[in-house]
Design a protein around this motif. Structure first.
Motif, PDB file in Angstrom:
ATOM      1  N   GLU A   1       2.239   3.203  -1.244  1.00  0.00           N
ATOM      2  CA  GLU A   1       3.166   3.726  -2.245  1.00  0.00           C
ATOM      3  C   GLU A   1       4.366   4.496  -1.691  1.00  0.00           C
ATOM      4  OE1 GLU A   1       1.275   5.726  -5.461  1.00  0.00           O
ATOM      5  OE2 GLU A   1      -0.190   4.124  -5.799  1.00  0.00           O
ATOM      6  N   PRO A   2       4.193   5.430  -0.748  1.00  0.00           N
ATOM      7  CA  PRO A   2       5.355   6.212  -0.299  1.00  0.00           C
ATOM      8  C   PRO A   2       6.439   5.373   0.376  1.00  0.00           C
ATOM      9  CG  PRO A   2       3.298   7.246   0.380  1.00  0.00           C
ATOM     10  CD  PRO A   2       2.956   5.876  -0.091  1.00  0.00           C
ATOM     11  N   TYR A   3       6.081   4.179   0.833  1.00  0.00           N
ATOM     12  CA  TYR A   3       7.035   3.361   1.575  1.00  0.00           C
ATOM     13  C   TYR A   3       7.706   2.287   0.723  1.00  0.00           C
ATOM     14  CZ  TYR A   3       4.559   5.483   5.522  1.00  0.00           C
ATOM     15  OH  TYR A   3       3.988   6.371   6.400  1.00  0.00           O
ATOM     16  N   CYS A   4       7.250   2.109  -0.499  1.00  0.00           N
ATOM     17  CA  CYS A   4       7.835   1.090  -1.383  1.00  0.00           C
ATOM     18  C   CYS A   4       9.173   1.588  -1.916  1.00  0.00           C
ATOM     19  CB  CYS A   4       6.880   0.793  -2.534  1.00  0.00           C
ATOM     20  SG  CYS A   4       7.548  -0.367  -3.756  1.00  0.00           S
ATOM     21  N   THR A   5      10.217   0.777  -1.775  1.00  0.00           N
ATOM     22  CA  THR A   5      11.544   1.152  -2.265  1.00  0.00           C
ATOM     23  C   THR A   5      11.841   0.565  -3.643  1.00  0.00           C
ATOM     24  OG1 THR A   5      12.690  -0.767  -1.311  1.00  0.00           O
ATOM     25  CG2 THR A   5      12.396   1.173   0.116  1.00  0.00           C
ATOM     26  N   GLY A   6      10.903  -0.211  -4.177  1.00  0.00           N
ATOM     27  CA  GLY A   6      11.153  -0.851  -5.465  1.00  0.00           C
ATOM     28  C   GLY A   6      12.189  -1.949  -5.378  1.00  0.00           C
ATOM     29  N   CYS A   7      12.289  -2.587  -4.228  1.00  0.00           N
ATOM     30  CA  CYS A   7      13.336  -3.594  -4.004  1.00  0.00           C
ATOM     31  C   CYS A   7      13.136  -4.860  -4.831  1.00  0.00           C
ATOM     32  CB  CYS A   7      13.414  -3.953  -2.524  1.00  0.00           C
ATOM     33  SG  CYS A   7      11.986  -4.898  -1.929  1.00  0.00           S
ATOM     34  N   GLU A   8      11.909  -5.098  -5.275  1.00  0.00           N
ATOM     35  CA  GLU A   8      11.546  -6.249  -6.110  1.00  0.00           C
ATOM     36  C   GLU A   8      11.422  -7.560  -5.344  1.00  0.00           C
ATOM     37  OE1 GLU A   8      13.993  -6.615  -9.593  1.00  0.00           O
ATOM     38  OE2 GLU A   8      14.081  -4.445  -9.924  1.00  0.00           O
ATOM     39  N   LEU A   9      11.625  -7.560  -4.044  1.00  0.00           N
ATOM     40  CA  LEU A   9      11.609  -8.814  -3.294  1.00  0.00           C
ATOM     41  C   LEU A   9      10.226  -9.452  -3.226  1.00  0.00           C
ATOM     42  CD1 LEU A   9      14.007  -7.865  -0.354  1.00  0.00           C
ATOM     43  CD2 LEU A   9      14.504  -9.305  -2.332  1.00  0.00           C
TER      44      LEU A   9
ATOM     45  N   PRO B   1       2.737 -16.294  -5.605  1.00  0.00           N
ATOM     46  CA  PRO B   1       2.426 -17.554  -6.293  1.00  0.00           C
ATOM     47  C   PRO B   1       1.491 -17.400  -7.487  1.00  0.00           C
ATOM     48  CG  PRO B   1       1.138 -17.390  -4.291  1.00  0.00           C
ATOM     49  CD  PRO B   1       2.083 -16.212  -4.285  1.00  0.00           C
ATOM     50  N   VAL B   2       0.838 -16.242  -7.610  1.00  0.00           N
ATOM     51  CA  VAL B   2      -0.086 -16.049  -8.732  1.00  0.00           C
ATOM     52  C   VAL B   2       0.393 -14.944  -9.675  1.00  0.00           C
ATOM     53  CG1 VAL B   2      -2.101 -16.959  -7.538  1.00  0.00           C
ATOM     54  CG2 VAL B   2      -1.538 -14.536  -7.306  1.00  0.00           C
ATOM     55  N   ASP B   3       1.627 -14.494  -9.477  1.00  0.00           N
ATOM     56  CA  ASP B   3       2.247 -13.515 -10.374  1.00  0.00           C
ATOM     57  C   ASP B   3       1.367 -12.278 -10.572  1.00  0.00           C
ATOM     58  OD1 ASP B   3       4.299 -12.609 -11.974  1.00  0.00           O
ATOM     59  OD2 ASP B   3       3.505 -13.508 -13.810  1.00  0.00           O
ATOM     60  N   CYS B   4       0.888 -11.729  -9.458  1.00  0.00           N
ATOM     61  CA  CYS B   4      -0.012 -10.573  -9.570  1.00  0.00           C
ATOM     62  C   CYS B   4       0.655  -9.258  -9.175  1.00  0.00           C
ATOM     63  CB  CYS B   4      -1.280 -10.796  -8.750  1.00  0.00           C
ATOM     64  SG  CYS B   4      -1.068 -10.671  -6.962  1.00  0.00           S
ATOM     65  N   ILE B   5       2.000  -9.264  -9.071  1.00  0.00           N
ATOM     66  CA  ILE B   5       2.714  -8.040  -8.707  1.00  0.00           C
ATOM     67  C   ILE B   5       3.577  -7.585  -9.878  1.00  0.00           C
ATOM     68  CG2 ILE B   5       4.305  -6.948  -7.092  1.00  0.00           C
ATOM     69  CD1 ILE B   5       3.557  -9.062  -5.042  1.00  0.00           C
ATOM     70  N   ALA B   6       3.413  -6.341 -10.264  1.00  0.00           N
ATOM     71  CA  ALA B   6       4.214  -5.758 -11.342  1.00  0.00           C
ATOM     72  C   ALA B   6       4.979  -4.562 -10.798  1.00  0.00           C
ATOM     73  CB  ALA B   6       3.310  -5.330 -12.491  1.00  0.00           C
TER      74      ALA B   6
ATOM     75  N   ILE C   1       0.071  -4.241  -7.024  1.00  0.00           N
ATOM     76  CA  ILE C   1      -0.608  -5.531  -6.916  1.00  0.00           C
ATOM     77  C   ILE C   1      -1.904  -5.504  -7.722  1.00  0.00           C
ATOM     78  CG2 ILE C   1      -1.732  -7.145  -5.332  1.00  0.00           C
ATOM     79  CD1 ILE C   1       0.187  -6.182  -3.153  1.00  0.00           C
ATOM     80  N   ASP C   2      -2.068  -6.491  -8.584  1.00  0.00           N
ATOM     81  CA  ASP C   2      -3.331  -6.647  -9.307  1.00  0.00           C
ATOM     82  C   ASP C   2      -4.321  -7.261  -8.321  1.00  0.00           C
ATOM     83  OD1 ASP C   2      -5.486  -7.377 -10.870  1.00  0.00           O
ATOM     84  OD2 ASP C   2      -4.259  -8.012 -12.573  1.00  0.00           O
ATOM     85  N   GLU C   3      -5.116  -6.414  -7.717  1.00  0.00           N
ATOM     86  CA  GLU C   3      -5.958  -6.850  -6.608  1.00  0.00           C
ATOM     87  C   GLU C   3      -7.016  -7.866  -7.023  1.00  0.00           C
ATOM     88  OE1 GLU C   3      -7.232  -3.113  -5.029  1.00  0.00           O
ATOM     89  OE2 GLU C   3      -5.306  -2.730  -4.056  1.00  0.00           O
TER      90      GLU C   3
END
Length: 219
Positions: free
Chosen positions: A111-119, A125-130, A79-81
């Motif tokens: 980080e350790p819990y993110c599965t990269g699911c992309e959901l 709404p502000v496109d701040c997740i890469a 997340i672009d904080e």
């Protein structure tokens, strides 16, 4: 879950990404077991995943269905904080509770819990997740482990239990509120009389019926 569905479920990477076309890995496993779904619809598992599922089902290996996506490396949501507005939509979308934050405050990924699911990406709404590649050239099961899958499943199931508990608590609160209004109808209808009082009573009774039905569904 049938024994066959359980074996198929255990062979999935548990990212809960929904790219298979089903709401979670368990639903996909059950669909495969019933013959409703093919065994080549899980992009996170990749070719190795298709091979594992084919072996369980006694079927031949087939290419991953491109309509469900493509095999790739494990990714991490970042997340672009500076741009995060604290809308909480990504928290609600994350199947493993890997994002933390509160309304109108900055969110961050655990980080350790993110599965990269992309959901989380499309709901922002502000496109701040890469999504960042965390495994280089390793893809599919080469980028994922049995331990990763077990952790993801445990967190997903814990989240499902939490959501169910919160739904039940909310239904109980609404039920108590409606019961209190019916118990003191005069005060809660602000002195209304005749048809207006009857109308307000029906509204409260309908709200109570909905709350009770909702509670029973969650019990």
């Amino acid at each position: 879950m049938t024994p066959l569905a359980a074996r198929l479920h255990a062979a999935l990477p548990q990212t809960q990404c929904t790219r298979c076309g089903y709401p979670d890995c368990r639903s996909y496993a059950e669909a495969m077991a019933s013959g409703e779904a093919a065994h080549n619809q899980c992009p996170p598992g990749g070719a190795e995943g298709v091979h594992r599922l084919a072996a369980i089902l006694g079927r031949e290996d087939i290419p991953l269905n491109p309509g469900n996506g493509h095999e790739g490396p494990r990714t991490l949501a970042v997340i672009d904080e500076a741009w995060c507005i604290g809308c909480t939509l990504c928290l609600k979308a994350c199947p493993t509770d890997a994002i933390t934050g509160i309304n109108k405050h900055m969110h961050t990924v655990i980080e350790p819990y993110c599965t990269g699911c992309e959901l989380c990406v499309p709901v922002c709404p502000v496109d701040c997740i890469a999504l960042e590649n965390t495994t280089g050239a390793r893809t599919g099961w080469a980028a994922w482990s049995e331990a990763d899958a077990a952790q993801a499943l445990a967190r997903y199931e814990a989240r499902q239990q939490r959501l169910k508990r919160e739904e039940l608590e909310q239904a109980e609160r609404l039920e108590r509120k409606a019961e209190a209004k019916l118990a003191d109808l005069q005060a809660h209808t602000h002195g209304a009389e005749g048809d207006e009082a009857d109308r307000k009573k029906r509204v409260i009774e309908a709200a109570l019926a909905r709350a009770r039905a909702r509670r029973q569904q969650q019990s």
